[in-house]
Design a protein around this motif. Structure first.
Motif, mmCIF file in Angstrom:
data_model
loop_
_atom_site.group_PDB
_atom_site.id
_atom_site.type_symbol
_atom_site.label_atom_id
_atom_site.label_comp_id
_atom_site.label_asym_id
_atom_site.label_seq_id
_atom_site.Cartn_x
_atom_site.Cartn_y
_atom_site.Cartn_z
ATOM 1 N N ALA A 19 0.832 -1.207 0.000
ATOM 2 C CA ALA A 19 0.000 0.000 0.000
ATOM 3 C C ALA A 19 0.864 1.255 0.000
ATOM 4 O O ALA A 19 0.542 2.249 -0.673
ATOM 5 N N ASN A 20 1.963 1.228 0.736
ATOM 6 C CA ASN A 20 2.869 2.381 0.760
ATOM 7 C C ASN A 20 3.511 2.612 -0.604
ATOM 8 O O ASN A 20 3.698 3.759 -1.035
ATOM 9 N N LYS A 21 3.850 1.518 -1.274
ATOM 10 C CA LYS A 21 4.424 1.642 -2.619
ATOM 11 C C LYS A 21 3.403 2.261 -3.573
ATOM 12 O O LYS A 21 3.729 3.142 -4.370
ATOM 13 N N LEU A 22 2.156 1.809 -3.473
ATOM 14 C CA LEU A 22 1.102 2.380 -4.310
ATOM 15 C C LEU A 22 0.910 3.862 -4.000
ATOM 16 O O LEU A 22 0.709 4.678 -4.911
ATOM 17 N N LYS A 23 0.991 4.212 -2.732
ATOM 18 C CA LYS A 23 0.814 5.615 -2.332
ATOM 19 C C LYS A 23 1.862 6.512 -2.974
ATOM 20 O O LYS A 23 1.553 7.623 -3.423
ATOM 21 N N THR A 24 3.106 6.030 -3.047
ATOM 22 C CA THR A 24 4.159 6.839 -3.680
ATOM 23 C C THR A 24 3.875 7.022 -5.170
ATOM 24 O O THR A 24 4.121 8.096 -5.727
ATOM 25 N N PHE A 25 3.350 5.985 -5.811
ATOM 26 C CA PHE A 25 3.008 6.087 -7.229
ATOM 27 C C PHE A 25 1.910 7.129 -7.440
ATOM 28 O O PHE A 25 1.994 7.974 -8.337
ATOM 29 N N ILE A 26 0.860 7.045 -6.608
ATOM 30 C CA ILE A 26 -0.275 7.961 -6.759
ATOM 31 C C ILE A 26 0.143 9.392 -6.453
ATOM 32 O O ILE A 26 -0.255 10.339 -7.150
ATOM 33 N N ASN A 27 0.955 9.568 -5.414
ATOM 34 C CA ASN A 27 1.434 10.914 -5.075
ATOM 35 C C ASN A 27 2.214 11.527 -6.232
ATOM 36 O O ASN A 27 2.069 12.718 -6.541
ATOM 37 N N GLU A 28 3.040 10.714 -6.872
ATOM 38 C CA GLU A 28 3.823 11.211 -8.002
ATOM 39 C C GLU A 28 2.915 11.622 -9.157
ATOM 40 O O GLU A 28 3.135 12.646 -9.803
ATOM 41 N N TYR A 29 1.878 10.822 -9.396
ATOM 42 C CA TYR A 29 0.935 11.176 -10.462
ATOM 43 C C TYR A 29 0.223 12.487 -10.143
ATOM 44 O O TYR A 29 0.136 13.387 -10.993
ATOM 45 N N GLU A 30 -0.290 12.612 -8.922
ATOM 46 C CA GLU A 30 -1.067 13.800 -8.562
ATOM 47 C C GLU A 30 -0.207 15.062 -8.547
ATOM 48 O O GLU A 30 -0.687 16.152 -8.868
ATOM 49 N N GLN A 31 1.067 14.918 -8.198
ATOM 50 C CA GLN A 31 1.964 16.072 -8.185
ATOM 51 C C GLN A 31 2.325 16.536 -9.592
ATOM 52 O O GLN A 31 2.607 17.716 -9.815
ATOM 53 N N THR A 32 2.326 15.609 -10.534
ATOM 54 C CA THR A 32 2.699 15.957 -11.907
ATOM 55 C C THR A 32 1.491 16.206 -12.802
ATOM 56 O O THR A 32 1.651 16.591 -13.962
ATOM 57 N N HIS A 33 0.294 15.966 -12.282
ATOM 58 C CA HIS A 33 -0.934 16.205 -13.049
ATOM 59 C C HIS A 33 -1.869 17.041 -12.179
ATOM 60 O O HIS A 33 -2.812 16.534 -11.561
ATOM 61 N N ASP A 34 -1.588 18.321 -12.131
ATOM 62 C CA ASP A 34 -2.309 19.246 -11.265
ATOM 63 C C ASP A 34 -3.807 19.223 -11.570
ATOM 64 O O ASP A 34 -4.227 19.329 -12.718
ATOM 65 N N GLY A 35 -4.606 19.089 -10.521
ATOM 66 C CA GLY A 35 -6.051 19.106 -10.682
ATOM 67 C C GLY A 35 -6.685 17.736 -10.666
ATOM 68 O O GLY A 35 -7.896 17.614 -10.520
ATOM 69 N N TYR A 36 -5.891 16.697 -10.811
ATOM 70 C CA TYR A 36 -6.426 15.334 -10.808
ATOM 71 C C TYR A 36 -6.101 14.649 -9.481
ATOM 72 O O TYR A 36 -4.939 14.584 -9.081
ATOM 73 N N LYS A 37 -7.114 14.120 -8.838
ATOM 74 C CA LYS A 37 -6.913 13.366 -7.601
ATOM 75 C C LYS A 37 -7.556 11.992 -7.766
ATOM 76 O O LYS A 37 -8.744 11.881 -8.071
ATOM 77 N N ILE A 38 -6.765 10.955 -7.576
ATOM 78 C CA ILE A 38 -7.263 9.590 -7.716
ATOM 79 C C ILE A 38 -8.084 9.211 -6.488
ATOM 80 O O ILE A 38 -7.595 9.281 -5.359
ATOM 81 N N VAL A 39 -9.332 8.814 -6.707
ATOM 82 C CA VAL A 39 -10.183 8.386 -5.598
ATOM 83 C C VAL A 39 -10.683 6.951 -5.781
ATOM 84 O O VAL A 39 -11.114 6.313 -4.826
ATOM 85 N N LYS A 40 -10.631 6.455 -7.011
ATOM 86 C CA LYS A 40 -11.069 5.086 -7.298
ATOM 87 C C LYS A 40 -10.059 4.430 -8.234
ATOM 88 O O LYS A 40 -9.516 5.083 -9.122
ATOM 89 N N VAL A 41 -9.837 3.139 -8.046
ATOM 90 C CA VAL A 41 -8.870 2.406 -8.865
ATOM 91 C C VAL A 41 -9.487 1.083 -9.312
ATOM 92 O O VAL A 41 -10.113 0.376 -8.518
ATOM 93 N N ALA A 42 -9.315 0.758 -10.590
ATOM 94 C CA ALA A 42 -9.764 -0.535 -11.112
ATOM 95 C C ALA A 42 -8.726 -1.596 -10.757
ATOM 96 O O ALA A 42 -7.527 -1.401 -10.972
ATOM 97 N N LEU A 43 -9.180 -2.700 -10.216
ATOM 98 C CA LEU A 43 -8.299 -3.748 -9.714
ATOM 99 C C LEU A 43 -8.271 -4.923 -10.684
ATOM 100 O O LEU A 43 -9.311 -5.503 -11.007
#
Length: 451
Positions: free
Chosen positions: A58-82
């Protein structure tokens, strides 16, 4: 600013030794990769495909999502397809029926009654330890008379019944993968399996009337599944992959494995005859104390590769009952073999009209990354759900739930209309099965956050 008029989808696929997080955007009729991160250095799953360390993953996934949100201003991931691993899918048949009479009189078959019976089948795993991932109907009957689903609404009766094929999986596997999302306060957008989404990519009018075999060539294992009219009939896992074939060829040629890989993936083109008559390799070996030189032309070397790869290919196909019954099969190959130039011609064995294909589709933002095939199939599935909604219904994406009437760009329901490469002939892919056969069983199922 949150750009709610964009259809953005995030997928997570946790494999035994890899975690792949991808964010894709649907624009017009194309799906574009806008972000991809993976970890290939960690063992994430045990032999039962249960996540070993949920907290660490989960921590590894969090770093991935944080990197995406920091580089794509305005987009926040709230749901993920598994995307769950396919190896542990269990195929189970179940028969269900409901009484539909009203005041002891026959009732007309409605969409709600069909959905009700499907929901019952979906809620009944064969054993308590399992969970149903998908339920596909095999046949429908009204008062014990079998009727095709596309004509069933013309009938009325007192009892509605159906035979279903359920795709089940041990709940411990499913829970452990979902827990990775829950640790990050993320909701499950959609749940599927990798092999099912490969079929979704391959399904087209050519294979509609035939059985379809999907083969996913991994480096260390091969997964394969047979489908008939959109329903998985049989699935197998082979405990060796393309690396084993490469090893056999290396031993035969008496060269290093890395040299075999160089020829297979970079130097030989099985759809071209340009180097057929040229000297492409020579090997010196010692025989009785003397050096012996062995020379290989392009065509001679290709013949060795073709023979060994097709030995494995034919062995895989013979594992399926259909092949022993002389039924016409359309086969689609995915995975490592997609890196081989002219692989489709290799498997066709010189027969241009053979029903043997290697999946080939151009996608924006990615260069022939076969690891993303399941992600593209998953997005097509979610898009299919969104596209059948009317303008006042909510469209479900990874950045939230938005009203369809606020989406500026026009989205056609062309979920399978991406061109596939069949040699010189281009065919348009067309869907021949829908999610839950086009019936919404429980719309909240996609949005539900378990906890």
């Amino acid at each position: 600013m949150l750009l709610n008029n964009q259809r953005v989808y995030a997928t997570l696929e946790i494999r035994q030794n890899q975690m792949l997080f991808t964010v894709l955007k649907k624009t017009h009729n194309r799906t574009m990769v806008v972000f991809k991160k993976e970890d290939n250095k960690t063992t994430f799953l045990n032999d039962e495909l249960i996540v070993i360390d949920v907290h660490q993953t989960a921590n590894k996934l969090k770093t991935f999502i944080n990197e995406y949100e920091q580089t794509h201003d305005g987009y926040k991931i709230v749901k993920v397809a598994l995307i769950l691993p396919s190896e542990k899918i269990q195929l189970k048949e179940t028969y269900e029926k409901i009484n539909i009479e009203t005041n002891k009189k026959p009732a007309k078959i409605t969409k709600d009654l069909i959905a009700k019976l499907k929901k019952i089948a979906f809620s009944k795993p064969s054993i308590e330890q399992n969970v149903v991932l998908e339920s596909r109907s095999i046949s429908w009957s009204v008062d014990h008379f079998q009727i095709p689903l596309n004509r069933i609404f013309q009938h009325e009766g007192k009892e509605l019944s159906a035979l279903f094929k359920n795709y089940e999986m041990n709940n411990q596997i499913v829970k452990s993968h979902k827990a990775v999302l829950q640790k990050n306060d993320l909701e499950v957008l959609y749940t599927t399996t990798s092999i099912n989404e490969l079929y979704r990519l391959a399904a087209n009018e050519t294979s509609k009337e035939n059985s379809t075999l999907i083969i996913d060539w991994g480096e260390d294992k091969i997964e394969a599944a047979m489908y008939n009219q959109g329903i998985m009939e049989q699935n197998v896992v082979i405990p060796w992959g393309l690396n084993e074939v490469v090893k056999i060829i290396a031993q035969q040629l008496k060269i290093k494995i890395k040299n075999v890989e160089e020829y297979l993936f970079n130097l030989l083109n099985f759809s071209s005859d340009i180097l057929n008559d040229s000297l492409v390799m020579q090997v010196f070996t010692k025989v009785d104390g003397y050096k012996k030189k062995q020379q290989y032309s392009g065509i001679k070397l290709k013949e060795i590769f073709i023979k060994e790869l097709n030995n494995s290919y034919d062995m895989i196909k013979k594992l399926f009952i259909c092949y022993n019954n002389s039924i016409e099969i359309v086969t689609y190959n995915f995975g490592c073999v997609q890196k081989i130039m002219g692989a489709e011609q290799l498997f066709k064995k010189g027969n241009a009209i053979a029903n043997d294909y290697v999946f080939n589709q151009f996608n924006m933002g990615v260069n022939n990354n076969y690891n993303l095939n399941s992600s593209f199939g998953t997005i097509k599935a979610i898009e299919q759900i969104n596209n059948v909604k009317n303008q006042f219904e909510e469209v479900i994406t990874s950045i939230g739930v938005i009203s369809k009437q606020h989406i500026k760009q026009k989205h056609e329901n062309t979920i399978f209309r991406n061109p596939m490469n069949f040699g010189k002939n281009q065919l348009q892919q067309q869907a021949h099965f829908l999610i839950n056969e086009g019936i919404f069983i429980d719309e909240q199922e996609i949005l539900r956050k378990e906890g």
